[in-house]
Design a protein around this motif. Structure first.
Motif, PDB file in Angstrom:
ATOM      1  N   TYR A  32       0.876  -1.174   0.000  1.00 11.77           N
ATOM      2  CA  TYR A  32       0.000   0.000   0.000  1.00 11.77           C
ATOM      3  C   TYR A  32       0.910   1.221   0.000  1.00 11.77           C
ATOM      4  CZ  TYR A  32      -3.381   3.442   1.785  1.00 11.77           C
ATOM      5  OH  TYR A  32      -4.173   4.544   1.954  1.00 11.77           O
ATOM      6  N   TYR A  36       0.741  11.755   0.957  1.00 13.65           N
ATOM      7  CA  TYR A  36       0.097  12.695   1.855  1.00 13.65           C
ATOM      8  C   TYR A  36       0.561  14.109   1.526  1.00 13.65           C
ATOM      9  CZ  TYR A  36      -1.940   9.163   4.912  1.00 13.65           C
ATOM     10  OH  TYR A  36      -2.709   8.144   5.416  1.00 13.65           O
ATOM     11  N   PRO A  44      -0.896  15.868   8.105  1.00  8.25           N
ATOM     12  CA  PRO A  44      -0.876  15.290   6.757  1.00  8.25           C
ATOM     13  C   PRO A  44      -2.272  14.824   6.364  1.00  8.25           C
ATOM     14  CG  PRO A  44       0.853  14.352   8.141  1.00  8.25           C
ATOM     15  CD  PRO A  44      -0.039  15.132   9.037  1.00  8.25           C
ATOM     16  N   PHE A  89       4.498  13.877   1.214  1.00  6.38           N
ATOM     17  CA  PHE A  89       5.152  12.694   1.755  1.00  6.38           C
ATOM     18  C   PHE A  89       4.651  11.451   1.029  1.00  6.38           C
ATOM     19  CE2 PHE A  89       7.182  14.470   5.500  1.00  6.38           C
ATOM     20  CZ  PHE A  89       6.411  15.577   5.805  1.00  6.38           C
ATOM     21  N   SER A  93       3.243   0.718   3.394  1.00  2.45           N
ATOM     22  CA  SER A  93       2.885  -0.155   4.518  1.00  2.45           C
ATOM     23  C   SER A  93       2.543  -1.538   4.001  1.00  2.45           C
ATOM     24  CB  SER A  93       1.718   0.412   5.309  1.00  2.45           C
ATOM     25  OG  SER A  93       0.517   0.271   4.588  1.00  2.45           O
ATOM     26  N   GLY A  99      -0.789  -1.735  10.294  1.00  2.00           N
ATOM     27  CA  GLY A  99      -1.235  -0.432   9.823  1.00  2.00           C
ATOM     28  C   GLY A  99      -0.158   0.628   9.876  1.00  2.00           C
ATOM     29  N   LEU A 101       2.635   3.043   8.907  1.00  2.00           N
ATOM     30  CA  LEU A 101       3.098   3.701   7.691  1.00  2.00           C
ATOM     31  C   LEU A 101       4.566   4.079   7.856  1.00  2.00           C
ATOM     32  CD1 LEU A 101       0.089   6.102   6.999  1.00  2.00           C
ATOM     33  CD2 LEU A 101       0.841   4.267   5.491  1.00  2.00           C
ATOM     34  N   PHE A 103       7.220   6.508   6.292  1.00  5.75           N
ATOM     35  CA  PHE A 103       7.190   7.699   5.471  1.00  5.75           C
ATOM     36  C   PHE A 103       8.542   7.985   4.827  1.00  5.75           C
ATOM     37  CE2 PHE A 103       3.125   9.801   6.008  1.00  5.75           C
ATOM     38  CZ  PHE A 103       2.592   9.196   7.130  1.00  5.75           C
ATOM     39  N   GLY A 104       8.483   8.626   3.649  1.00  7.27           N
ATOM     40  CA  GLY A 104       9.665   9.215   3.054  1.00  7.27           C
ATOM     41  C   GLY A 104       9.990  10.516   3.770  1.00  7.27           C
ATOM     42  N   GLN A 105      11.078  11.137   3.352  1.00 10.11           N
ATOM     43  CA  GLN A 105      11.580  12.301   4.068  1.00 10.11           C
ATOM     44  C   GLN A 105      10.796  13.581   3.787  1.00 10.11           C
ATOM     45  OE1 GLN A 105      13.280  10.124   2.162  1.00 10.11           O
ATOM     46  NE2 GLN A 105      15.445  10.037   2.744  1.00 10.11           N
TER      47      GLN A 105
ATOM     48  N   TYR B  33      -3.076   5.869  16.276  1.00  8.32           N
ATOM     49  CA  TYR B  33      -1.616   5.938  16.223  1.00  8.32           C
ATOM     50  C   TYR B  33      -1.110   7.255  16.825  1.00  8.32           C
ATOM     51  CZ  TYR B  33      -2.814   2.904  12.209  1.00  8.32           C
ATOM     52  OH  TYR B  33      -3.353   1.942  11.389  1.00  8.32           O
ATOM     53  N   TYR B  35       2.274   9.573  15.902  1.00 10.27           N
ATOM     54  CA  TYR B  35       3.448   9.799  15.079  1.00 10.27           C
ATOM     55  C   TYR B  35       4.183  11.028  15.611  1.00 10.27           C
ATOM     56  CZ  TYR B  35       1.998   6.570  11.362  1.00 10.27           C
ATOM     57  OH  TYR B  35       1.666   5.453  10.633  1.00 10.27           O
ATOM     58  N   GLN B  37       6.808  14.111  14.421  1.00 14.71           N
ATOM     59  CA  GLN B  37       7.435  14.808  13.286  1.00 14.71           C
ATOM     60  C   GLN B  37       8.538  15.706  13.830  1.00 14.71           C
ATOM     61  OE1 GLN B  37       5.058  17.589  10.784  1.00 14.71           O
ATOM     62  NE2 GLN B  37       5.972  16.519   9.042  1.00 14.71           N
ATOM     63  N   LYS B  41      10.896  17.667   9.574  1.00 14.11           N
ATOM     64  CA  LYS B  41       9.585  17.226   9.069  1.00 14.11           C
ATOM     65  C   LYS B  41       9.485  15.715   8.876  1.00 14.11           C
ATOM     66  CE  LYS B  41       8.242  21.517   6.763  1.00 14.11           C
ATOM     67  NZ  LYS B  41       7.725  22.122   5.516  1.00 14.11           N
ATOM     68  N   PHE B  42      10.466  14.969   9.360  1.00 11.97           N
ATOM     69  CA  PHE B  42      10.398  13.527   9.196  1.00 11.97           C
ATOM     70  C   PHE B  42       9.354  12.942  10.138  1.00 11.97           C
ATOM     71  CE2 PHE B  42      11.578   9.545   7.702  1.00 11.97           C
ATOM     72  CZ  PHE B  42      11.828   8.679   8.735  1.00 11.97           C
ATOM     73  N   LEU B  43       8.467  12.107   9.594  1.00 18.08           N
ATOM     74  CA  LEU B  43       7.372  11.489  10.350  1.00 18.08           C
ATOM     75  C   LEU B  43       7.724  10.055  10.697  1.00 18.08           C
ATOM     76  CD1 LEU B  43       4.364  12.748   8.264  1.00 18.08           C
ATOM     77  CD2 LEU B  43       4.388  12.794  10.755  1.00 18.08           C
ATOM     78  N   ILE B  45       6.448   6.657  13.234  1.00 16.44           N
ATOM     79  CA  ILE B  45       5.444   6.111  14.136  1.00 16.44           C
ATOM     80  C   ILE B  45       6.049   5.846  15.513  1.00 16.44           C
ATOM     81  CG2 ILE B  45       5.824   3.681  13.554  1.00 16.44           C
ATOM     82  CD1 ILE B  45       2.622   3.555  13.670  1.00 16.44           C
ATOM     83  N   ILE B  55      -0.497  -2.449  19.823  1.00 16.62           N
ATOM     84  CA  ILE B  55       0.001  -3.343  18.776  1.00 16.62           C
ATOM     85  C   ILE B  55       1.324  -2.885  18.193  1.00 16.62           C
ATOM     86  CG2 ILE B  55      -2.242  -4.301  18.154  1.00 16.62           C
ATOM     87  CD1 ILE B  55      -2.290  -2.393  15.746  1.00 16.62           C
ATOM     88  N   ILE B  56       1.665  -1.622  18.356  1.00 11.94           N
ATOM     89  CA  ILE B  56       2.965  -1.130  17.912  1.00 11.94           C
ATOM     90  C   ILE B  56       3.578  -0.338  19.055  1.00 11.94           C
ATOM     91  CG2 ILE B  56       4.258   0.385  16.365  1.00 11.94           C
ATOM     92  CD1 ILE B  56       2.145  -0.025  14.266  1.00 11.94           C
ATOM     93  N   GLU B  58       7.226   1.276  19.016  1.00 13.44           N
ATOM     94  CA  GLU B  58       8.536   1.438  18.398  1.00 13.44           C
ATOM     95  C   GLU B  58       9.572   1.765  19.471  1.00 13.44           C
ATOM     96  OE1 GLU B  58       9.299   1.384  14.647  1.00 13.44           O
ATOM     97  OE2 GLU B  58       7.648   0.029  15.155  1.00 13.44           O
ATOM     98  N   PHE B  90       1.603  13.905  16.177  1.00 13.68           N
ATOM     99  CA  PHE B  90       0.340  13.725  15.461  1.00 13.68           C
ATOM    100  C   PHE B  90      -0.349  12.447  15.910  1.00 13.68           C
ATOM    101  CE2 PHE B  90       0.237  17.080  12.413  1.00 13.68           C
ATOM    102  CZ  PHE B  90       1.556  17.374  12.109  1.00 13.68           C
ATOM    103  N   THR B 100      -4.954   0.699   5.995  1.00 15.86           N
ATOM    104  CA  THR B 100      -3.980   1.670   6.500  1.00 15.86           C
ATOM    105  C   THR B 100      -4.244   3.088   6.001  1.00 15.86           C
ATOM    106  OG1 THR B 100      -2.570   0.876   4.721  1.00 15.86           O
ATOM    107  CG2 THR B 100      -2.132   0.056   6.936  1.00 15.86           C
ATOM    108  N   ALA B 102      -4.902   6.300   6.739  1.00 18.42           N
ATOM    109  CA  ALA B 102      -4.853   6.971   8.026  1.00 18.42           C
ATOM    110  C   ALA B 102      -5.300   8.421   7.921  1.00 18.42           C
ATOM    111  CB  ALA B 102      -3.441   6.896   8.597  1.00 18.42           C
ATOM    112  N   PHE B 103      -6.059   8.847   8.914  1.00 18.56           N
ATOM    113  CA  PHE B 103      -6.525  10.225   9.020  1.00 18.56           C
ATOM    114  C   PHE B 103      -5.795  10.861  10.205  1.00 18.56           C
ATOM    115  CE2 PHE B 103     -10.156  10.165   6.114  1.00 18.56           C
ATOM    116  CZ  PHE B 103     -10.296   8.796   5.910  1.00 18.56           C
ATOM    117  N   PHE B 104      -5.179  12.010   9.942  1.00 22.12           N
ATOM    118  CA  PHE B 104      -4.345  12.653  10.954  1.00 22.12           C
ATOM    119  C   PHE B 104      -5.053  13.825  11.623  1.00 22.12           C
ATOM    120  CE2 PHE B 104      -0.014  10.912  10.626  1.00 22.12           C
ATOM    121  CZ  PHE B 104      -0.189  10.063   9.538  1.00 22.12           C
TER     122      PHE B 104
END
Lengths: 113, 113
Positions: A32, A36, A44, A89, A93, A99, A101, A103-105, B33, B35, B37, B41-43, B45, B55-56, B58, B90, B100, B102-104
């Motif tokens: 997936y 964003y 996002p 972004f 996933s 679930g 995600l 992310f890229g930078q 979730y 997250y 940042q 600006k790197f996001l 989890i 469940i997660i 990190e 976030f 997945t 996701a709504f932020f």
């Protein structure tokens, strides 16, 4: 270890031009791939997403191109507008997982009028 | 009618303090979730809960403790705040751990001085 690599870091495009942002991933289990859009001071927001069973998905001026063999995907914004100026972004996933995600930078896009 | 709402939006506090950020979603989603940042600006989890179950988790200092009193709420408590904790946090939700999309929320900008 950066599992999703995004480029360029920043991009300036003239109004009406095409904005192209690229991402590459490492984990072949990803299935997936969303993009964003984030405006300053906001969270996002999902723009468009694709799954690996198709090579392209288009929604309005936004298109995702997906190359499974190269493990790359890109966002194309046609007829770019000043209102598109934001940070973009890519993410990836595994839908059978938690679930989470990855992310890229991020790419900061500025569209000049 | 905000789908994912966080409070407060801004939080300025001194090193060593304990603070909490609250999150609520009215989308009927099962999975929530947190997250982080960073200044670039790197996001990334931090945590995820599915129907109140963690469940997660990190690699996050154990000064950070999430709590989910019900599936519509996921709070983040941070003990002994450090300068390096300054970031935008976030909250997000998705229909379930497989879907997945996701709504932020709008984010909480935490500044530790």
């Amino acid at each position: 270890q950066q599992q999703v690599k995004q480029s360029p870091q920043s991009l300036i495009v003239q109004k009406g031009g095409i904005s192209i942002i690229n991402c590459a991933y490492e984990n072949t289990a990803f299935d997936y791939f969303p993009w964003y859009q984030q405006f300053p001071g906001k969270g996002p927001a999902l723009l468009i997403a694709i799954r690996p069973d198709v090579s392209e998905k288009k929604e309005g001026r936004f298109t995702i191109s997906f190359n499974k063999s190269a493990k790359q995907f890109s966002l194309h914004i046609m007829d770019s507008q000043p209102g598109d100026s934001a940070t973009y972004f890519c993410a990836a996933s595994k839908s059978s997982n938690t679930g989470k995600l990855i992310f890229g930078q991020g790419t900061t896009l500025q569209v000049k009028p | 009618d905000t789908a994912v709402s966080q409070t407060p939006k801004y939080l300025v506090t001194q090193m060593g303090n304990d603070k909490s950020i609250k999150c609520e979603q009215n989308l009927g989603h099962d999975t929530m979730y947190w997250y982080k940042q960073d200044s670039k600006k790197f996001l990334k989890i931090m945590f995820s809960y599915n129907n109140k179950e963690l469940i997660i988790n990190e690699t996050v200092p154990n000064r950070f403790s999430p709590k989910s009193p019900d599936k519509a709420h996921l709070n983040l408590h941070i003990n002994s705040l450090e300068l390096g904790d300054s970031a935008v946090y976030f909250c997000a939700s998705s229909r379930n751990r497989v879907n997945t999309e996701a709504f932020f929320g709008q984010g909480t900008r935490l500044t530790v001085v």
